[in-house]
Enzyme design. Structure first.
Site, short mmCIF file in Angstrom:
data_model
loop_
_atom_site.label_atom_id
_atom_site.label_comp_id
_atom_site.label_asym_id
_atom_site.label_seq_id
_atom_site.Cartn_x
_atom_site.Cartn_y
_atom_site.Cartn_z
N HIS A 67 66.91 -31.93 25.73
CA HIS A 67 66.82 -31.91 24.27
C HIS A 67 65.72 -32.88 23.80
CE1 HIS A 67 68.59 -31.70 20.13
NE2 HIS A 67 68.01 -32.88 20.06
N GLU A 68 65.74 -34.10 24.33
CA GLU A 68 64.76 -35.09 23.91
C GLU A 68 63.35 -34.71 24.38
OE1 GLU A 68 65.65 -37.10 21.65
OE2 GLU A 68 67.76 -36.65 21.93
N HIS A 71 61.73 -32.45 21.85
CA HIS A 71 61.09 -33.23 20.77
C HIS A 71 59.74 -33.77 21.25
CE1 HIS A 71 64.44 -33.31 17.93
NE2 HIS A 71 65.26 -33.79 18.85
#
Length: 157
Positions: A67-68, A71
């Site tokens: 998920h990170e 980003h």
């Protein structure tokens, strides 16, 4: 697992899943409380909450890292890196990253059950619903300045 192992795991996931290198730092941050991880826009580093690894296991940690990294890579490519952006959602789906991390078992215990407290004015009969108890000796009806009395307390399941 320490910060060095986290760094190596993050670099590996970045190469395998995204086909791009991770050139910054990944580290555990013990101050994170309500989130599994965060991507720092200024330094491009990734911080991870170690309690998710301890309480929910390695698979949850890998999901948070993916998920990170979504980003991270979208921000560096100049595309939409925020949760609401279509680019971000498409990349999450492509790499199989979760949109939200799981709930920590320690936080589930801390949840308060919501309640509603019902008060009634003794003069005009208006009914007030509040989440918290109020001091009826100190507060009066806002409509007629009459005295308030507690009628009942409703606990939500």
């Amino acid at each position: 697992m320490d910060n060095q192992e986290l760094q190596e795991l993050t670099e590996k996931i970045s190469r395998v899943q995204f086909g791009l290198p991770f050139l910054h730092k990944a580290r555990f941050n013990p101050r994170l409380r309500t989130t599994g991880g965060r991507y720092l826009l200024n330094s491009h580093d990734i911080e991870i909450n170690k309690r998710y690894l301890e309480q929910l296991g390695h698979d949850e940690l890998v999901g948070i890292i993916k998920h990170e990294l979504c980003h991270y890579h979208l921000h560096l490519l100049g595309k939409g890196y925020k949760h609401r952006d279509a680019d971000f959602r498409a990349l999450l789906k492509k790499v199989g990253a979760p949109r939200f991390c799981g709930q920590l078992p320690e936080n589930e215990v801390k949840k308060k059950s919501k309640k509603t407290v019902v008060y009634e004015c003794t003069s005009c009969g208006i009914v007030f619903k509040r989440r918290r108890n109020i001091n009826t000796a100190r507060y009066v009806c806002g409509k007629c300045r009459g005295e308030l009395r507690k009628v009942k307390e409703i606990k939500a399941q």
